[in-house]
Design a protein around this motif. Structure first.
Motif, mmCIF file in Angstrom:
data_model
loop_
_atom_site.group_PDB
_atom_site.id
_atom_site.type_symbol
_atom_site.label_atom_id
_atom_site.label_comp_id
_atom_site.label_asym_id
_atom_site.label_seq_id
_atom_site.Cartn_x
_atom_site.Cartn_y
_atom_site.Cartn_z
ATOM 1 N N ASP A 97 0.812 -1.219 0.000
ATOM 2 C CA ASP A 97 0.000 0.000 0.000
ATOM 3 C C ASP A 97 0.848 1.273 0.000
ATOM 4 O OD1 ASP A 97 -2.358 -1.445 0.015
ATOM 5 O OD2 ASP A 97 -2.468 -1.501 2.211
ATOM 6 N N GLU A 98 2.156 1.118 0.043
ATOM 7 C CA GLU A 98 3.025 2.298 0.079
ATOM 8 C C GLU A 98 3.314 2.800 -1.342
ATOM 9 O OE1 GLU A 98 6.564 1.727 2.339
ATOM 10 O OE2 GLU A 98 5.497 0.966 4.114
ATOM 11 N N ASP A 99 3.580 4.096 -1.439
ATOM 12 C CA ASP A 99 3.866 4.705 -2.742
ATOM 13 C C ASP A 99 5.077 4.082 -3.419
ATOM 14 O OD1 ASP A 99 1.726 6.400 -2.404
ATOM 15 O OD2 ASP A 99 2.931 8.089 -1.668
ATOM 16 N N ARG A 100 6.001 3.576 -2.631
ATOM 17 C CA ARG A 100 7.233 3.031 -3.204
ATOM 18 C C ARG A 100 7.073 1.597 -3.711
ATOM 19 N NH1 ARG A 100 11.170 1.127 1.708
ATOM 20 N NH2 ARG A 100 9.579 0.453 3.167
ATOM 21 N N TRP A 101 5.907 0.974 -3.470
ATOM 22 C CA TRP A 101 5.773 -0.434 -3.828
ATOM 23 C C TRP A 101 6.026 -0.722 -5.309
ATOM 24 C CZ3 TRP A 101 6.700 -4.974 -2.492
ATOM 25 C CH2 TRP A 101 6.219 -6.057 -3.224
ATOM 26 N N PRO A 102 5.524 0.062 -6.249
ATOM 27 C CA PRO A 102 5.816 -0.257 -7.657
ATOM 28 C C PRO A 102 7.320 -0.340 -7.950
ATOM 29 C CG PRO A 102 4.038 1.321 -7.542
ATOM 30 C CD PRO A 102 4.583 1.187 -6.138
ATOM 31 N N ARG A 103 8.106 0.538 -7.329
ATOM 32 C CA ARG A 103 9.555 0.503 -7.524
ATOM 33 C C ARG A 103 10.148 -0.750 -6.894
ATOM 34 N NH1 ARG A 103 13.342 2.187 -4.124
ATOM 35 N NH2 ARG A 103 11.866 3.434 -2.912
ATOM 36 N N LEU A 104 9.667 -1.106 -5.690
ATOM 37 C CA LEU A 104 10.158 -2.313 -5.035
ATOM 38 C C LEU A 104 9.779 -3.562 -5.824
ATOM 39 C CD1 LEU A 104 9.253 -1.431 -1.333
ATOM 40 C CD2 LEU A 104 11.516 -1.356 -2.395
ATOM 41 N N ALA A 105 8.534 -3.591 -6.295
ATOM 42 C CA ALA A 105 8.078 -4.748 -7.069
ATOM 43 C C ALA A 105 8.888 -4.907 -8.339
ATOM 44 C CB ALA A 105 6.587 -4.603 -7.392
ATOM 45 N N ALA A 106 9.267 -3.783 -8.954
ATOM 46 C CA ALA A 106 10.066 -3.846 -10.175
ATOM 47 C C ALA A 106 11.432 -4.477 -9.902
ATOM 48 C CB ALA A 106 10.229 -2.454 -10.767
ATOM 49 N N LEU A 107 12.007 -4.218 -8.730
ATOM 50 C CA LEU A 107 13.296 -4.826 -8.374
ATOM 51 C C LEU A 107 13.153 -6.334 -8.205
ATOM 52 C CD1 LEU A 107 14.615 -2.180 -5.803
ATOM 53 C CD2 LEU A 107 15.382 -2.527 -8.164
ATOM 54 N N PHE A 108 12.069 -6.749 -7.546
ATOM 55 C CA PHE A 108 11.807 -8.180 -7.426
ATOM 56 C C PHE A 108 11.666 -8.808 -8.814
ATOM 57 C CE2 PHE A 108 10.334 -7.229 -3.029
ATOM 58 C CZ PHE A 108 10.964 -8.257 -2.348
ATOM 59 N N ASP A 109 10.872 -8.153 -9.671
ATOM 60 C CA ASP A 109 10.640 -8.677 -11.021
ATOM 61 C C ASP A 109 11.947 -8.809 -11.802
ATOM 62 O OD1 ASP A 109 7.897 -8.983 -10.776
ATOM 63 O OD2 ASP A 109 7.452 -6.960 -11.504
ATOM 64 N N GLU A 110 12.790 -7.798 -11.677
ATOM 65 C CA GLU A 110 14.053 -7.801 -12.412
ATOM 66 C C GLU A 110 14.926 -8.988 -12.000
ATOM 67 O OE1 GLU A 110 18.005 -4.950 -12.834
ATOM 68 O OE2 GLU A 110 16.102 -4.063 -12.188
ATOM 69 N N THR A 111 15.015 -9.218 -10.680
ATOM 70 C CA THR A 111 15.827 -10.335 -10.194
ATOM 71 C C THR A 111 15.212 -11.666 -10.589
ATOM 72 O OG1 THR A 111 16.603 -9.009 -8.323
ATOM 73 C CG2 THR A 111 16.802 -11.399 -8.128
ATOM 74 N N ALA A 112 13.899 -11.792 -10.435
ATOM 75 C CA ALA A 112 13.227 -13.040 -10.791
ATOM 76 C C ALA A 112 13.424 -13.362 -12.268
ATOM 77 C CB ALA A 112 11.744 -12.950 -10.450
ATOM 78 N N GLU A 113 13.317 -12.344 -13.109
ATOM 79 C CA GLU A 113 13.486 -12.553 -14.543
ATOM 80 C C GLU A 113 14.920 -12.987 -14.864
ATOM 81 O OE1 GLU A 113 13.011 -10.057 -18.737
ATOM 82 O OE2 GLU A 113 12.161 -9.256 -16.871
#
Length: 199
Positions: free
Chosen positions: A176-192
């Motif tokens: 629910d935090e404003d920074r979540w999209p940026r954090l999620a993108a980091l997870f996605d990048e590593t997972a990919e």
């Protein structure tokens, strides 16, 4: 030397007595134990707010596992004591010490008994970090849900269910935090990078 400084020296000696028995070597206020690809470290950090009438200190514990860094492609130094610890905590988090610091005046009666007992508990906690899986378990159980290296280790070692669980825990806590999209993108990048699907 003042009476409080004498008590501080006694507290450091009590801590050192415990750690020496467990194979730690001292350099100033830092005790280090090096094993096969593993470093455990405990240090005493004097409070910046100390004065002639008040001497307080913190006790920090750290662990480093070379195998963990190798798995995620990070260079391991020849001298493991120069590596950046992957896990760090204050001793009250892993012992029965009741506050976040030791006050040598307030805690005078505990310096020779309860303090060494708390240090024994810290050593026992570090004893549980023996390899990369136990380090990862410690990080997970300590709530390091945003730890990029932990997530990368899960992905690099094929632990896709653990990677997904960490991602889900991070999303639940920070989604629910404003920074979540940026954090999620980091997870996605590593997972990919490692070919790990995320929910």
């Amino acid at each position: 030397m003042s009476e409080l400084e004498d008590r501080f020296a006694e507290a450091v000696a009590a801590i050192g007595g415990v750690l020496k028995r467990h194979g730690f070597r001292k350099k100033r206020y830092v005790w280090t134990r090096v094993g096969d690809g593993i470093v455990h470290e405990i240090d005493v950090q004097r409070s910046h707010g100390n004065s002639a009438g008040s001497v307080r200190f913190y006790v920090n514990a750290r662990a480093y596992v070379a195998e963990f860094d190798r798995a995620i492609g990070r260079a391991v130094p020849d001298d493991l004591t120069r590596a950046n610890a992957q896990f760090e905590t204050r001793f009250e988090e892993v012992s029965d010490w009741p506050t976040d610091r030791v006050d040598v005046e307030r805690d005078a009666d505990a310096l020779g008994t309860a303090l060494p007992a708390a240090i024994e508990q810290v050593v026992a906690y570090l004893d549980g970090i023996t390899d990369a899986p136990s380090l990862a378990r410690t990080l997970r159980e300590s709530g390091f849900v945003l730890d990029d290296d932990l997530f990368a280790w899960y992905c690099a070692t094929g632990r896709s269910s653990e990677a997904a669980a960490q991602f889900a825990a991070a999303r639940e806590r920070f989604g629910d935090e404003d920074r979540w999209p940026r954090l999620a993108a980091l997870f996605d990048e590593t997972a990919e990078k490692y070919g790990v699907p995320l929910p």
